[in-house]
Every structure is written in C-alpha cells, then in structure tokens.
Write an enzyme that holds these catalytic residues in place. Structure first.
Site, PDB file in Angstrom:
ATOM      1  N   ASP A  84      -1.220   1.428  -4.224  1.00  0.00           N
ATOM      2  CA  ASP A  84      -1.828   0.422  -4.418  1.00  0.00           C
ATOM      3  C   ASP A  84      -3.316   0.978  -5.140  1.00  0.00           C
ATOM      4  O   ASP A  84      -4.441   0.189  -5.281  1.00  0.00           O
ATOM      5  CB  ASP A  84      -2.165  -0.873  -3.721  1.00  0.00           C
ATOM      6  CG  ASP A  84      -2.761  -0.579  -2.522  1.00  0.00           C
ATOM      7  OD1 ASP A  84      -2.823   0.603  -2.031  1.00  0.00           O
ATOM      8  OD2 ASP A  84      -3.315  -1.448  -1.946  1.00  0.00           O
TER       9      ASP A  84
ATOM     10  N   ASP B  49      -2.395   6.369  -3.497  1.00  0.00           N
ATOM     11  CA  ASP B  49      -1.325   5.541  -2.793  1.00  0.00           C
ATOM     12  C   ASP B  49      -0.937   4.587  -3.765  1.00  0.00           C
ATOM     13  O   ASP B  49      -1.392   4.517  -4.878  1.00  0.00           O
ATOM     14  CB  ASP B  49      -1.553   5.293  -1.422  1.00  0.00           C
ATOM     15  CG  ASP B  49      -2.602   3.946  -1.382  1.00  0.00           C
ATOM     16  OD1 ASP B  49      -3.415   3.800  -2.283  1.00  0.00           O
ATOM     17  OD2 ASP B  49      -2.967   3.551  -0.330  1.00  0.00           O
TER      18      ASP B  49
ATOM     19  N   ASP C 208      -6.065   2.135  -3.322  1.00  0.00           N
ATOM     20  CA  ASP C 208      -7.246   1.982  -2.602  1.00  0.00           C
ATOM     21  C   ASP C 208      -7.570   3.215  -1.875  1.00  0.00           C
ATOM     22  O   ASP C 208      -8.195   3.036  -1.041  1.00  0.00           O
ATOM     23  CB  ASP C 208      -7.145   0.650  -1.694  1.00  0.00           C
ATOM     24  CG  ASP C 208      -5.933   0.751  -0.749  1.00  0.00           C
ATOM     25  OD1 ASP C 208      -4.949   1.674  -0.786  1.00  0.00           O
ATOM     26  OD2 ASP C 208      -6.010  -0.242   0.249  1.00  0.00           O
TER      27      ASP C 208
ATOM     28  N   SER D  71       0.753  -1.132  -0.026  1.00  0.00           N
ATOM     29  CA  SER D  71      -0.158   0.082   0.097  1.00  0.00           C
ATOM     30  C   SER D  71       0.808   1.315  -0.050  1.00  0.00           C
ATOM     31  O   SER D  71       1.634   1.541  -0.753  1.00  0.00           O
ATOM     32  CB  SER D  71      -0.954   0.059   1.172  1.00  0.00           C
ATOM     33  OG  SER D  71      -1.798   0.957   1.162  1.00  0.00           O
TER      34      SER D  71
END
Length: 444
Positions: free
Chosen positions: A244, A242, A246, A99
């Site tokens: 990834d 960010d 999400d 992440s």
C-alpha cells in the site's frame, strides 16, 4: 466482537473479513462518522488484492445503507487516501489493504476528515456500535435518504502534484538512475510517474498486479531483488515499497540495504541542517536501536519514543509539536507533507538529501553503526499479562544491570510474544536472550 488491531482491521479475506462482517462494520463506521458529518461523503480506496472488490462492495452497501454518499477511487496508496480525504472535503476516508501481508489477507483502515488515522477511543466507539444490533437497525435509512456511490478515476493527478510539490523546486532527479519496486501494489502507476516527471531514469519492477501477486517475493519485505538489480544496472539507488506504499526500504548504490534507523538518523540531521526539523527532535518507536538515540544526541537532536505503529508515532509527534518521525520498519512520517507514513514522499526526501550532499547513497545514509540487537518471536497459547508472570522481574534485573535494553510485548495480530534485547556487547545480548527464551518456554 473485537475488530481493531494495531493498524485498523485486518484478517483473512472471506474468513474473518467476510462480506457480512464488512457490511456491518461499514454501517457501524457510517453511524459513528455521521455524528460529526459536514459533507456526507466518504472516500474509499484500495490496493491491488483480488478480495478488494468484495470488501469494497460490502463497504459501499453498508455506508449507503446508513445514508452516506461514497466516492470510490480504485487502487491508490494508503497515504493518498489520507491526503485526498482532507483535500476532497470528505467526512472520512477508508483504505482497503493489508499492507505488507500476502494477498490472502486484507484489511480496513479508517481516516478522519483531516486524514488522520483514528485513535483507539474512536475505534472502540465503532466496535461498540458494531456490537449494538438495535442501534445498527434503528440507524438504517430508507427511500431518498439511502446514499449514492460513484467512481472517480482521475484523482491520481491530485496526489502526484501534492507529492511532487514536496520535492525542492531547485532540484532535479535528472542523471539519477533509480530501481523502483512497486510490490505489485497500490503505487504501480503513481510511483514511476512521480520519479519520471522529476527527471529520473527509472527502472520499474513488480508493477503488473494481477490480484494475487501483491508483496509476493517482492517489495519492501524482499528488497534483495532490488539489491541485485542496483548492482546489475549500476543504479544510484534502489527504492522498495510495500503493497500500500506507506513503507519504504532504501538500497544504496552498492546494493546494501539501508537500515531503517540509519535512514531516520540521516534524515533527521538533514532536516535540522535545512532548518526544517521542528523542535530539533524526532520520534521513533520502542523498537529503534539505541545507537540512533546516541547519534541524534551527538547532533543535538532529541529522540522521543512511541509504541509500535505509525499512528502512535504520529500521536507523539502531535503531542510534542514535532514534524518528523518513523519506524525502523520503513514507515516514515513528514507531517508537513503527509498525515501518515508515505513511501513516495519519503523517497523524495531521501533523494533530495543525496543530491544536496553531493555524495553517494552509501556515504550519506549509514551515519552510525547499530548496537547488537536480537528480536525473537515465540508462539504462545495464552497472552498472560506480563505483570502477572511470576519471576519475570527477577530474570530481567541482572540483564538490565549489564546495561542491556529490553522490550517484551505481545503481537497485536498473532498469538506470539516478541522478545527484543539490545546492548553494546553481542555475547551479552545472545546469552541474555537464551535466558529469556528458556524462561518464557516455562512461563507460557
């Protein structure tokens, strides 16, 4: 061996997450998922970290060793893996990402066949299998039963269509200038494509990943770059994702970073006015400011709180029959659209809200003032259960009598205790925090 934290398995690549551990974890997960297998396929995606190649290969080895066929789709946002796992009728989906963490770290997130993150019970079952060497050995297959692996590079189109379809068909982004920061992460291709296809004038930054620059002074953790560019290019809005994708941080046309709770409040009222908010309720975490709760109450919207982590937000959403929730940090879930926090889906809903309101971002995305809140992280040598710390309740009693809200918890991934205090009077909050810090320095 304890593997799972608050959001899947996460650690330093090559150290905690070395190839042998990942291979064993993949075998354990494969054994677990095969109990309920219908298609014998598992989807694997990743973000742009260099270590993703090592972890991906180890996952494929472990999964095929217990008989699974693996579909590798390369760099894709975490929410895309959740969506595609269900769409492509796989038994499970796996995302390789840490992440918002720096490139040295990596992680593994598991999704069930419906695209939902695994609950704690499922994670414990996988851990139990991982620690049972006899079971792991007995479930290994041979000959024709060994699984296969193939790479598919064109599934990005499915996700683009799904996200675009969540944007009202009678609206267009034409005329909007948007600064988009992809954090040199998983959305570096899909992010600009979605916004441009809907008509926006997009200025994209940090969309050239090299394996090491993911989240490096960019993206949702460093929105100041977007803030400066919004002012320089006179953009209507800035969007920072960010690694990834999400998580979403929004920057208004003045270059001001929109607080996550304000965003949740503005979106909740928008959804209610559009008759899209199920149960006239929203889910936020225990970290969210009480000013959000009071604002929603004024608009006749109930607020339910969950533990920190978007999977816990989603659990409460399901339990209460609610279709909207999120975290102060930028994880926002529209469960009618996505099964997890989705930065791009959230961005489109924010843009729809702005267009329909006819107002500037700064006029619509800051509907209330936050109460003073202080979050202090302290390093600890030992995580003594809070209920076993002598004198804690006595320290908290006068703090609570002053009307302050407190939240004390240990970090799920680090040796730290997090102290949160909030109240309407700033000095009361500051004084109480000093009292708490002094107490925990002695107690821990």
């Amino acid at each position: 061996m304890k593997l799972f934290g608050t959001d899947g398995v996460r650690g330093k690549a090559g150290d905690f997450l070395d190839a042998i551990t990942v291979l064993k974890l993949a075998k354990a997960a494969g054994i677990y998922f095969r109990k309920h297998s219908t298609t014998n396929k598992i989807l694997v995606g990743k973000d742009t970290r260099r270590s993703g190649y090592m972890i991906e290969n180890a996952l494929v080895s472990g999964l095929t060793a217990v008989g699974y066929d693996v579909i590798q789709i390369g760099p894709m946002p975490t929410p895309a893996i959740a969506y595609l796992t269900e769409s492509m009728r796989c038994d499970a989906g796996i995302m390789i990402s840490a992440s918002h963490n720096p490139f040295e770290d990596n992680g593994i997130k598991f999704f069930d066949n419906h695209g939902n993150k695994l609950n704690t019970t499922c994670e414990e079952e996988i851990e139990n299998i991982f620690n049972d060497m006899d079971l792991m050995q007995s479930e290994q297959v041979t000959g024709r039963d060994i699984g296969s692996s193939k790479r598919i590079d064109d599934v990005i189109g499915r996700y683009i269509v799904a996200i675009k379809s969540s944007f009202p068909k009678n609206l267009t982004l034409k005329g909007l200038r948007i600064i988009l920061d992809c954090a040199n992460g998983a959305a570096y291709k899909v992010g600009p494509t979605i916004l441009e296809e809907l008509g926006a004038d997009v200025i994209t930054i940090n969309n050239k990943p090299n394996g090491f620059n993911i989240n490096e002074n960019c993206g949702a953790m460093h929105p100041e770059t977007v803030s400066n560019l919004v002012k320089e290019y006179r953009a209507d809005i800035g969007l920072a994702l960010d690694g990834d994708a999400d998580r979403l941080v929004v920057i208004d046309e003045k270059g001001e970073i929109v607080d996550g709770d304000n965003l949740l409040g503005a979106l909740s009222v928008y959804l209610k006015n559009e008759n899209l908010l199920k149960g006239d309720a929203c889910v936020a975490t225990v970290m969210s400011n009480k000013a959000l709760e009071d604002y929603l109450q004024k608009n006749k919207i109930s607020l339910f709180r969950s533990n920190v982590g978007d999977k816990y937000v989603l659990e409460v959403m399901k339990e209460k029959g609610i279709n909207f929730g999120g975290e102060q940090s930028g994880h926002i879930i529209f469960s009618d659209i996505a099964k997890t926090g989705d930065g791009l889906a959230s961005a489109l809903q924010v843009l729809a809200l702005i267009i329909k309101s006819g107002k500037k971002a700064s006029e619509i995305l800051n509907p209330f003032s936050l109460y003073p809140q202080i979050l202090h992280n302290m390093k600890v040598t030992e995580k003594i259960p809070l209920e076993q710390i002598t004198g804690l309740e006595e320290v908290l009693k006068p703090i609570r009598q002053k009307g302050l809200r407190d939240l004390i918890r240990y970090s799920g991934t680090e040796n730290k205790i997090r102290l949160l205090l909030e109240g309407k009077n700033k000095k009361d909050v500051e004084d109480a925090m000093q009292t708490l810090i002094a107490f925990f320095k002695k107690a821990l």
